[in-house]
Motif scaffolding. Structure first.
Motif, PDB file in Angstrom:
ATOM      1  N   THR A  74       0.841  -1.202   0.000  1.00 23.47           N
ATOM      2  CA  THR A  74       0.000   0.000   0.000  1.00 23.47           C
ATOM      3  C   THR A  74       0.875   1.251   0.000  1.00 23.47           C
ATOM      4  OG1 THR A  74      -1.792  -1.105   1.176  1.00 23.47           O
ATOM      5  CG2 THR A  74      -1.737   1.301   1.275  1.00 23.47           C
ATOM      6  N   GLN A  75       0.663   2.110  -0.969  1.00 20.02           N
ATOM      7  CA  GLN A  75       1.484   3.312  -1.100  1.00 20.02           C
ATOM      8  C   GLN A  75       0.658   4.558  -1.404  1.00 20.02           C
ATOM      9  OE1 GLN A  75       5.241   3.697  -1.085  1.00 20.02           O
ATOM     10  NE2 GLN A  75       4.731   1.972   0.234  1.00 20.02           N
ATOM     11  N   THR A  76      -0.648   4.461  -1.354  1.00 17.05           N
ATOM     12  CA  THR A  76      -1.480   5.617  -1.701  1.00 17.05           C
ATOM     13  C   THR A  76      -2.603   5.797  -0.695  1.00 17.05           C
ATOM     14  OG1 THR A  76      -2.933   4.320  -3.135  1.00 17.05           O
ATOM     15  CG2 THR A  76      -1.026   5.387  -4.171  1.00 17.05           C
ATOM     16  N   MET A  77      -3.117   6.999  -0.678  1.00 16.11           N
ATOM     17  CA  MET A  77      -4.327   7.318   0.072  1.00 16.11           C
ATOM     18  C   MET A  77      -5.212   8.191  -0.810  1.00 16.11           C
ATOM     19  SD  MET A  77      -3.025  10.225   2.756  1.00 16.11           S
ATOM     20  CE  MET A  77      -2.046  11.633   2.228  1.00 16.11           C
ATOM     21  N   ASP A  78      -6.483   8.246  -0.513  1.00 17.57           N
ATOM     22  CA  ASP A  78      -7.429   9.081  -1.257  1.00 17.57           C
ATOM     23  C   ASP A  78      -7.521  10.457  -0.611  1.00 17.57           C
ATOM     24  OD1 ASP A  78      -8.200   7.093  -3.132  1.00 17.57           O
ATOM     25  OD2 ASP A  78      -9.468   6.165  -1.611  1.00 17.57           O
ATOM     26  N   VAL A  79      -7.511  11.474  -1.466  1.00 15.25           N
ATOM     27  CA  VAL A  79      -7.663  12.854  -1.015  1.00 15.25           C
ATOM     28  C   VAL A  79      -8.906  13.424  -1.677  1.00 15.25           C
ATOM     29  CG1 VAL A  79      -6.614  15.142  -0.903  1.00 15.25           C
ATOM     30  CG2 VAL A  79      -5.160  13.103  -0.815  1.00 15.25           C
ATOM     31  N   ASN A  80      -9.809  13.937  -0.866  1.00 15.74           N
ATOM     32  CA  ASN A  80     -11.019  14.562  -1.397  1.00 15.74           C
ATOM     33  C   ASN A  80     -11.060  16.014  -0.924  1.00 15.74           C
ATOM     34  OD1 ASN A  80     -14.262  15.116  -1.029  1.00 15.74           O
ATOM     35  ND2 ASN A  80     -13.767  13.920  -2.832  1.00 15.74           N
ATOM     36  N   TRP A  81     -11.038  16.933  -1.907  1.00 10.87           N
ATOM     37  CA  TRP A  81     -10.968  18.368  -1.604  1.00 10.87           C
ATOM     38  C   TRP A  81     -12.119  19.064  -2.310  1.00 10.87           C
ATOM     39  CZ3 TRP A  81      -6.817  22.220  -3.777  1.00 10.87           C
ATOM     40  CH2 TRP A  81      -6.861  23.411  -3.035  1.00 10.87           C
ATOM     41  N   LYS A  82     -12.916  19.768  -1.543  1.00  8.72           N
ATOM     42  CA  LYS A  82     -14.055  20.510  -2.086  1.00  8.72           C
ATOM     43  C   LYS A  82     -13.948  21.975  -1.684  1.00  8.72           C
ATOM     44  CE  LYS A  82     -17.306  16.615  -1.703  1.00  8.72           C
ATOM     45  NZ  LYS A  82     -18.610  16.160  -1.128  1.00  8.72           N
ATOM     46  N   ASP A  83     -14.439  22.837  -2.572  1.00  7.68           N
ATOM     47  CA  ASP A  83     -14.416  24.265  -2.261  1.00  7.68           C
ATOM     48  C   ASP A  83     -15.532  24.954  -3.029  1.00  7.68           C
ATOM     49  OD1 ASP A  83     -13.452  26.759  -1.235  1.00  7.68           O
ATOM     50  OD2 ASP A  83     -12.544  27.150  -3.182  1.00  7.68           O
ATOM     51  N   LYS A  84     -16.274  25.790  -2.327  1.00  4.61           N
ATOM     52  CA  LYS A  84     -17.278  26.626  -2.960  1.00  4.61           C
ATOM     53  C   LYS A  84     -16.650  28.007  -3.120  1.00  4.61           C
ATOM     54  CE  LYS A  84     -22.308  26.702  -2.911  1.00  4.61           C
ATOM     55  NZ  LYS A  84     -23.520  26.515  -2.090  1.00  4.61           N
ATOM     56  N   CYS A  85     -16.233  28.289  -4.350  1.00  9.41           N
ATOM     57  CA  CYS A  85     -15.441  29.490  -4.631  1.00  9.41           C
ATOM     58  C   CYS A  85     -16.291  30.745  -4.458  1.00  9.41           C
ATOM     59  CB  CYS A  85     -14.892  29.404  -6.050  1.00  9.41           C
ATOM     60  SG  CYS A  85     -13.849  30.768  -6.525  1.00  9.41           S
ATOM     61  N   ARG A  86     -15.884  31.608  -3.556  1.00  5.41           N
ATOM     62  CA  ARG A  86     -16.657  32.807  -3.240  1.00  5.41           C
ATOM     63  C   ARG A  86     -16.465  33.910  -4.271  1.00  5.41           C
ATOM     64  NH1 ARG A  86     -16.674  34.315   3.197  1.00  5.41           N
ATOM     65  NH2 ARG A  86     -17.615  32.378   3.946  1.00  5.41           N
ATOM     66  N   GLN A  87     -17.523  34.689  -4.483  1.00  8.72           N
ATOM     67  CA  GLN A  87     -17.406  35.906  -5.285  1.00  8.72           C
ATOM     68  C   GLN A  87     -16.685  36.969  -4.461  1.00  8.72           C
ATOM     69  OE1 GLN A  87     -21.151  37.517  -6.682  1.00  8.72           O
ATOM     70  NE2 GLN A  87     -20.217  39.441  -7.352  1.00  8.72           N
ATOM     71  N   GLN A  88     -15.596  37.505  -5.003  1.00  8.26           N
ATOM     72  CA  GLN A  88     -14.804  38.509  -4.293  1.00  8.26           C
ATOM     73  C   GLN A  88     -14.858  39.883  -4.965  1.00  8.26           C
ATOM     74  OE1 GLN A  88     -13.713  37.663  -1.475  1.00  8.26           O
ATOM     75  NE2 GLN A  88     -13.283  35.463  -1.510  1.00  8.26           N
ATOM     76  N   GLU A  89     -15.361  39.947  -6.219  1.00 12.15           N
ATOM     77  CA  GLU A  89     -15.375  41.199  -6.969  1.00 12.15           C
ATOM     78  C   GLU A  89     -16.808  41.619  -7.280  1.00 12.15           C
ATOM     79  OE1 GLU A  89     -12.320  42.254  -7.061  1.00 12.15           O
ATOM     80  OE2 GLU A  89     -11.575  40.287  -6.440  1.00 12.15           O
ATOM     81  N   LYS A  90     -16.980  42.876  -7.649  1.00 13.34           N
ATOM     82  CA  LYS A  90     -18.313  43.403  -7.934  1.00 13.34           C
ATOM     83  C   LYS A  90     -18.916  42.781  -9.187  1.00 13.34           C
ATOM     84  CE  LYS A  90     -18.636  47.618  -9.508  1.00 13.34           C
ATOM     85  NZ  LYS A  90     -18.662  49.104  -9.583  1.00 13.34           N
ATOM     86  N   GLY A  91     -18.107  42.626 -10.221  1.00 12.23           N
ATOM     87  CA  GLY A  91     -18.611  42.111 -11.491  1.00 12.23           C
ATOM     88  C   GLY A  91     -18.645  40.599 -11.511  1.00 12.23           C
ATOM     89  N   PHE A  92     -19.793  40.004 -11.223  1.00  6.77           N
ATOM     90  CA  PHE A  92     -19.906  38.549 -11.136  1.00  6.77           C
ATOM     91  C   PHE A  92     -19.543  37.877 -12.459  1.00  6.77           C
ATOM     92  CE2 PHE A  92     -22.423  34.751 -12.022  1.00  6.77           C
ATOM     93  CZ  PHE A  92     -22.099  33.946 -10.955  1.00  6.77           C
ATOM     94  N   MET A  93     -20.145  38.339 -13.573  1.00  2.00           N
ATOM     95  CA  MET A  93     -19.934  37.684 -14.859  1.00  2.00           C
ATOM     96  C   MET A  93     -18.468  37.747 -15.281  1.00  2.00           C
ATOM     97  SD  MET A  93     -22.875  36.497 -15.542  1.00  2.00           S
ATOM     98  CE  MET A  93     -22.607  35.958 -17.224  1.00  2.00           C
ATOM     99  N   PHE A  94     -17.842  38.899 -15.079  1.00  2.00           N
ATOM    100  CA  PHE A  94     -16.450  39.071 -15.485  1.00  2.00           C
ATOM    101  C   PHE A  94     -15.527  38.226 -14.615  1.00  2.00           C
ATOM    102  CE2 PHE A  94     -12.482  41.675 -15.779  1.00  2.00           C
ATOM    103  CZ  PHE A  94     -12.281  41.495 -17.137  1.00  2.00           C
ATOM    104  N   GLU A  95     -15.749  38.233 -13.297  1.00  2.00           N
ATOM    105  CA  GLU A  95     -14.916  37.433 -12.399  1.00  2.00           C
ATOM    106  C   GLU A  95     -15.092  35.942 -12.682  1.00  2.00           C
ATOM    107  OE1 GLU A  95     -14.034  36.786  -7.615  1.00  2.00           O
ATOM    108  OE2 GLU A  95     -15.855  37.808  -8.267  1.00  2.00           O
ATOM    109  N   ASN A  96     -16.316  35.552 -13.014  1.00  2.00           N
ATOM    110  CA  ASN A  96     -16.600  34.144 -13.259  1.00  2.00           C
ATOM    111  C   ASN A  96     -15.853  33.622 -14.483  1.00  2.00           C
ATOM    112  OD1 ASN A  96     -17.897  31.875 -12.270  1.00  2.00           O
ATOM    113  ND2 ASN A  96     -19.691  32.141 -13.550  1.00  2.00           N
TER     114      ASN A  96
END
Length: 628
Positions: free
Chosen positions: A199-221
């Protein structure tokens, strides 16, 4: 630039506009899509509810198992009280939870968010989850279920330990660097017998809900992407606009980045992530406060014997080109990380322009501590200065064609029939050759400026130095500058009107008018009449730009506005300072010289004339066949 060039550009614009219109769904398709979206939303809500119920049931089962089974390997670590441990320096503050021993909150200092907060919260609480799963012989060990005991706690270090039965343990060590890098080591003690041999591996599960940080949603997206770096070099990313779920990687990777426009969370593996990692990016709705839902299912190195730790590094910080290059030096892994590629600089040609010119000029000017709006103006002036000799040469070529117009009309007067147009073109080319004029150089300014325009199109939206910087009426050069806003979304326009976009489009119309007038002055016969008919079509391009750029950053629109303004000013000055009579005398002297010492035409003009002659012969042959 002659009639054919203009027709080509107009046709390209019409094709783009027509394709956009054609791609729009019909009313029936929109209704069907609405119904499908409604069904999908209901299905998604049910799935999320079922997932929450399943997770609650799982947690309940774990608690019940703990209460009933005192022989579990991590019996003591499966119960406890979650506590917060804070690691911090002058640039970042990270909150780690003893349950799971992972970062649950990342705050980046020195940057404001679009709501006016003085710090950027990259993620917090349930927005981000990271767990490591160890597949033992009899059970799976998930770090997210374990309560770790902290020790050796300082502002920059902490050691988490989950004690198991019979002297077995799992330890995670963290060390925060001087800026945005968090170093981590995970190792097991006395657990090798619990895992299958090899055995030489493990499972990594990473989740993130990316926050809006700028005023222009469409442009930042547009600039929020799940990006990853292949171990052998080069980066790739999931779609910015459409959902992609469980997309497998084709090569081993050494880092995964959950990226928005100006900030990223990056996980780096010393011993790489195996190929076949499953990556997910799902765009979120405007108004939700989030840009994307990211997830990465990875396999990473794990040594059950504890002889070699699993090592990771995390970067929680700004997408700054120079800073990201320094991160590679701060990394303890000694790998070619190329993390500066999180700052997208365009396709290879445009990346070269930005990498070896724009960034150096931008760094020098920003080092002078002057306003960013002034920096954009100075960059524009520098580019105009560099390209001025070629632009002047191109303009003088157009001016020569303008002053030769009466002579061209006289030389081609006998070719007024529609079937004589090919001969007329040949006569014009021959006349230009006599005077040493090249009609092809009229397109040179556009050819010169286009790569620079596209390079700046990629550079400005990714320049974090413009973020939050004001200039004149613009409160933030990195997002749109509305003169009016409304609540509803209008097709193609959105929910606002950007002043810099309007200025850019107006200056584009002015520049197009000046360019067309210059071209009309040098056209002969029917060409000038055709040009008048085509003028209104040329104004469609600025209109199309308005719909494209209304949501773009004020800095980019401002750059295009001043660039066109200076281009128009240069053209006006050249026109005012050109003596047509003197220029005509020079051309006539050239004509006399060429008449005494005739030179054979070479290069592009010769090839064009040969092509025209071949076309003329083919047409003549076809006419003869038709007469028979």
């Amino acid at each position: 630039m002659d009639k054919n060039n203009i027709i080509g550009f107009v046709l390209i614009a019409l094709v783009l506009i027509g394709f956009t219109w054609y791609q729009q769904p019909s009313a029936e398709e929109q209704r069907a899509a609405f119904v499908q979206d409604s069904i999908a939303q209901v299905t998604k809500a049910k799935a999320e509810k079922q997932a929450k119920l399943a997770e609650a049931a799982r947690q309940k089962a774990i608690k019940q198992a703990i209460a009933e089974d005192t022989t579990s390997l991590f019996y003591n670590a499966l119960r406890g009280q979650a506590e917060s441990i804070v690691l911090k320096n002058e640039k970042i503050e990270l909150t780690l939870n003893t349950k799971g021993a992972t970062v649950e909150k990342a705050v980046i200092k020195g940057f404001d968010d679009y709501k006016g907060n003085k710090e950027i919260t990259l993620f917090d609480g349930e927005d981000q989850k990271l767990s490591y799963t160890l597949s033992a012989k009899e059970t799976n060990i998930s770090t997210s279920d374990l309560y770790f005991v902290p020790s050796a706690v300082t502002d920059s270090t902490v050691t988490f330990t989950a004690e198991a039965a019979q002297g077995k343990s799992l330890t995670i060590e963290y060390r925060l660097g001087a800026d945005y890098m968090l170093h981590m080591k995970m190792y097991a003690e006395g657990m090798q017998g619990l895992f299958a041999p090899g055995t030489q591996t493990m499972d990594v599960n990473w989740k993130d809900k990316c926050r809006q940080q700028e005023k222009g949603f469409m442009f930042e997206n547009r600039y929020a992407t799940l990006t990853y770096h292949n171990t052998d070099g080069g980066t790739d990313y999931l779609s910015e606009t459409s959902a992609e779920e469980d997309e497998p990687t084709e090569e081993k990777t050494d880092w995964i980045a959950f990226k928005n426009q100006f900030f990223s969370a990056v996980m780096i593996a010393k011993d790489n992530f195996d190929k076949g990692a499953l990556l997910t990016s799902v765009p979120q709705e405007k108004g939700s406060g989030y840009l994307k839902q990211y997830e990465a299912k990875l396999k990473a190195f794990f040594d059950p014997s504890g002889n070699k730790p699993s090592e990771f590094e995390f970067y929680y910080g700004p997408n700054d080109f120079r800073l990201l290059k320094r991160v590679e030096k701060e990394s303890a892994f000694g790998k070619e990380l190329e993390m500066q590629r999180l700052v997208y600089l365009g396709w290879p040609l445009f990346r070269i322009i930005n990498r070896w010119f724009t960034i150096y000029v931008f760094d020098f000017l920003t080092g002078l501590n002057i306003n960013m709006g002034i920096v954009l103006i100075l960059i524009t002036l520098l580019l105009k200065f560099i390209t001025f000799p070629m632009v002047k040469k191109s303009y003088m070529s157009s001016a020569k064609m303008r002053v030769l117009k009466p002579k061209l009309e006289a030389a081609t007067a006998q070719y007024n029939k529609p079937e004589d147009q090919m001969q007329k073109q040949q006569a014009m080319m021959a006349e230009y050759s006599k005077y040493g004029v090249s009609p092809l150089s009229g397109c040179l300014p556009m050819l010169i400026q286009m790569p620079i325009w596209i390079a700046m199109f990629n550079f400005v939206p990714n320049a974090i130095q413009l973020r939050g910087q004001s200039f004149l009426w613009i409160s933030d050069l990195s997002t749109y500058d509305p003169i009016i806003e409304w609540n509803s979304n209008i097709w193609l326009i959105g929910d606002h009107l950007s002043l810099t976009c309007i200025l850019f489009c107006v200056s584009n119309i002015l520049y197009s008018w000046m360019t067309m007038r210059q071209q009309r002055d040098q056209m002969v016969g029917q060409q000038a009449e055709q040009m008048k008919m085509m003028q209104w079509m040329m104004y469609l391009m600025p209109l199309m730009f308005f719909f494209m750029f209304n949501d773009y950053s004020a800095g980019l629109n401002f750059y295009y506005f001043i660039s066109l303004f200076f281009s128009a000013a240069i053209m006006w000055v050249l026109r005012k300072t050109t003596d047509d009579e003197k220029l005509l005398k020079i051309l006539e002297a050239k004509y006399e010289e060429n008449k005494k010492n005739p030179k054979k035409m070479t290069g592009m003009i010769a090839r064009m004339q040969a092509l025209q002659e071949m076309q003329r012969q083919q047409l003549e042959k076809q006419r003869q066949q038709n007469r028979r």
